[in-house]
Design a protein around this motif. Structure first.
Motif, PDB file in Angstrom:
ATOM      1  N   VAL A  47       0.828  -1.204   0.000  1.00  0.00           N
ATOM      2  CA  VAL A  47       0.000   0.000   0.000  1.00  0.00           C
ATOM      3  C   VAL A  47       0.866   1.260   0.000  1.00  0.00           C
ATOM      4  CG1 VAL A  47      -1.634   1.324   1.389  1.00  0.00           C
ATOM      5  CG2 VAL A  47      -1.936  -1.130   1.138  1.00  0.00           C
ATOM      6  N   SER A  48       1.944   1.210   0.759  1.00  0.00           N
ATOM      7  CA  SER A  48       2.775   2.400   0.891  1.00  0.00           C
ATOM      8  C   SER A  48       4.185   1.994   1.283  1.00  0.00           C
ATOM      9  CB  SER A  48       2.189   3.343   1.950  1.00  0.00           C
ATOM     10  OG  SER A  48       2.961   4.515   2.074  1.00  0.00           O
ATOM     11  N   THR A  57       8.541   8.847   0.020  1.00  0.00           N
ATOM     12  CA  THR A  57       7.344   8.070   0.305  1.00  0.00           C
ATOM     13  C   THR A  57       6.600   7.814  -0.997  1.00  0.00           C
ATOM     14  OG1 THR A  57       6.003  10.051   0.714  1.00  0.00           O
ATOM     15  CG2 THR A  57       7.043   9.028   2.626  1.00  0.00           C
ATOM     16  N   ARG A  58       5.919   6.710  -1.066  1.00  0.00           N
ATOM     17  CA  ARG A  58       5.097   6.411  -2.235  1.00  0.00           C
ATOM     18  C   ARG A  58       3.893   5.599  -1.802  1.00  0.00           C
ATOM     19  NH1 ARG A  58       6.340   1.359  -4.729  1.00  0.00           N
ATOM     20  NH2 ARG A  58       8.002   0.220  -3.677  1.00  0.00           N
ATOM     21  N   TYR A  59       2.841   5.697  -2.654  1.00  0.00           N
ATOM     22  CA  TYR A  59       1.560   5.108  -2.303  1.00  0.00           C
ATOM     23  C   TYR A  59       0.924   4.460  -3.524  1.00  0.00           C
ATOM     24  CZ  TYR A  59       2.204   8.351   1.570  1.00  0.00           C
ATOM     25  OH  TYR A  59       2.725   9.033   2.645  1.00  0.00           O
ATOM     26  N   THR A  60       0.157   3.423  -3.276  1.00  0.00           N
ATOM     27  CA  THR A  60      -0.655   2.889  -4.346  1.00  0.00           C
ATOM     28  C   THR A  60      -1.751   3.910  -4.651  1.00  0.00           C
ATOM     29  OG1 THR A  60      -1.788   0.886  -5.104  1.00  0.00           O
ATOM     30  CG2 THR A  60      -2.309   1.662  -2.877  1.00  0.00           C
ATOM     31  N   LYS A  64      -3.690   7.323  -2.297  1.00  0.00           N
ATOM     32  CA  LYS A  64      -3.010   8.618  -2.409  1.00  0.00           C
ATOM     33  C   LYS A  64      -3.914   9.741  -1.935  1.00  0.00           C
ATOM     34  CE  LYS A  64       0.223   7.602  -6.169  1.00  0.00           C
ATOM     35  NZ  LYS A  64       0.534   7.810  -7.603  1.00  0.00           N
ATOM     36  N   PHE A  67      -3.773   8.456   2.841  1.00  0.00           N
ATOM     37  CA  PHE A  67      -2.852   7.780   3.766  1.00  0.00           C
ATOM     38  C   PHE A  67      -1.519   8.509   3.793  1.00  0.00           C
ATOM     39  CE2 PHE A  67      -4.622   3.131   3.509  1.00  0.00           C
ATOM     40  CZ  PHE A  67      -5.898   3.618   3.772  1.00  0.00           C
ATOM     41  N   THR A  68      -0.875   8.489   4.955  1.00  0.00           N
ATOM     42  CA  THR A  68       0.456   9.061   5.102  1.00  0.00           C
ATOM     43  C   THR A  68       1.331   8.089   5.880  1.00  0.00           C
ATOM     44  OG1 THR A  68      -0.436  11.311   5.139  1.00  0.00           O
ATOM     45  CG2 THR A  68       1.809  11.006   5.941  1.00  0.00           C
ATOM     46  N   ILE A  69       2.441   7.719   5.271  1.00  0.00           N
ATOM     47  CA  ILE A  69       3.394   6.840   5.941  1.00  0.00           C
ATOM     48  C   ILE A  69       4.501   7.686   6.550  1.00  0.00           C
ATOM     49  CG2 ILE A  69       4.795   6.461   3.864  1.00  0.00           C
ATOM     50  CD1 ILE A  69       5.175   3.544   4.792  1.00  0.00           C
ATOM     51  N   LEU A  80       1.309   4.368   9.793  1.00  0.00           N
ATOM     52  CA  LEU A  80       0.451   4.635   8.649  1.00  0.00           C
ATOM     53  C   LEU A  80      -0.781   5.366   9.156  1.00  0.00           C
ATOM     54  CD1 LEU A  80       0.218   4.164   5.578  1.00  0.00           C
ATOM     55  CD2 LEU A  80      -1.275   2.216   6.109  1.00  0.00           C
TER      56      LEU A  80
END
Length: 121
Positions: A47-48, A57-60, A64, A67-69, A80
């Motif tokens: 997911v992230s 950081t990257r996200y599916t 986007k 969510f924040t990792i 998360l």
């Protein structure tokens, strides 16, 4: 190597949760970390991801903007933050070290018990 996830629960659509993952048995700062989700009847998917130092950081696409990792390298913990949760976010969430920041594969094939997130009205 151990990953202990926490913070899941039952939440209504539009709600928020913050997941935590405490890592041990590895040099935490040497690894990019990722959060995976396994929905009922589906394979576990990344997911992230967050880079070793936290700058990347990257996200599916589906998460986007919601969510924040993040990570705290002093505590060997990755987080998360999830907002605007949707029914399709339901699943068991796991964290793991990644082969690299741009990889979707876990490094050690070592999984914790995960934490269940259920989004339901």
């Amino acid at each position: 190597i151990q990953f202990v996830e926490s913070g899941g629960g039952l939440v209504q659509p539009g709600g928020s949760l913050r997941l935590s993952c405490a890592a041990s048995g590895l040099t935490f700062t040497s690894y990019a970390m990722g959060w995976y989700r396994q929905a009922p009847g589906k394979e576990r998917q990344l997911v992230s991801a967050i880079s070793e130092g936290g700058a990347g950081t990257r996200y599916t696409d589906s998460v986007k903007g919601r969510f924040t990792i993040s990570r705290d390298n002093t505590k060997n913990t990755v987080y998360l933050q999830m907002h605007s949760l949707k029914l399709e976010d339901t699943g068991r969430y796991y964290c793991s070290a990644l082969n690299s920041y741009l990889s979707s594969s876990d490094r050690f094939n070592s999984w914790g018990q995960g934490t269940q997130v259920t989004v339901s009205s």
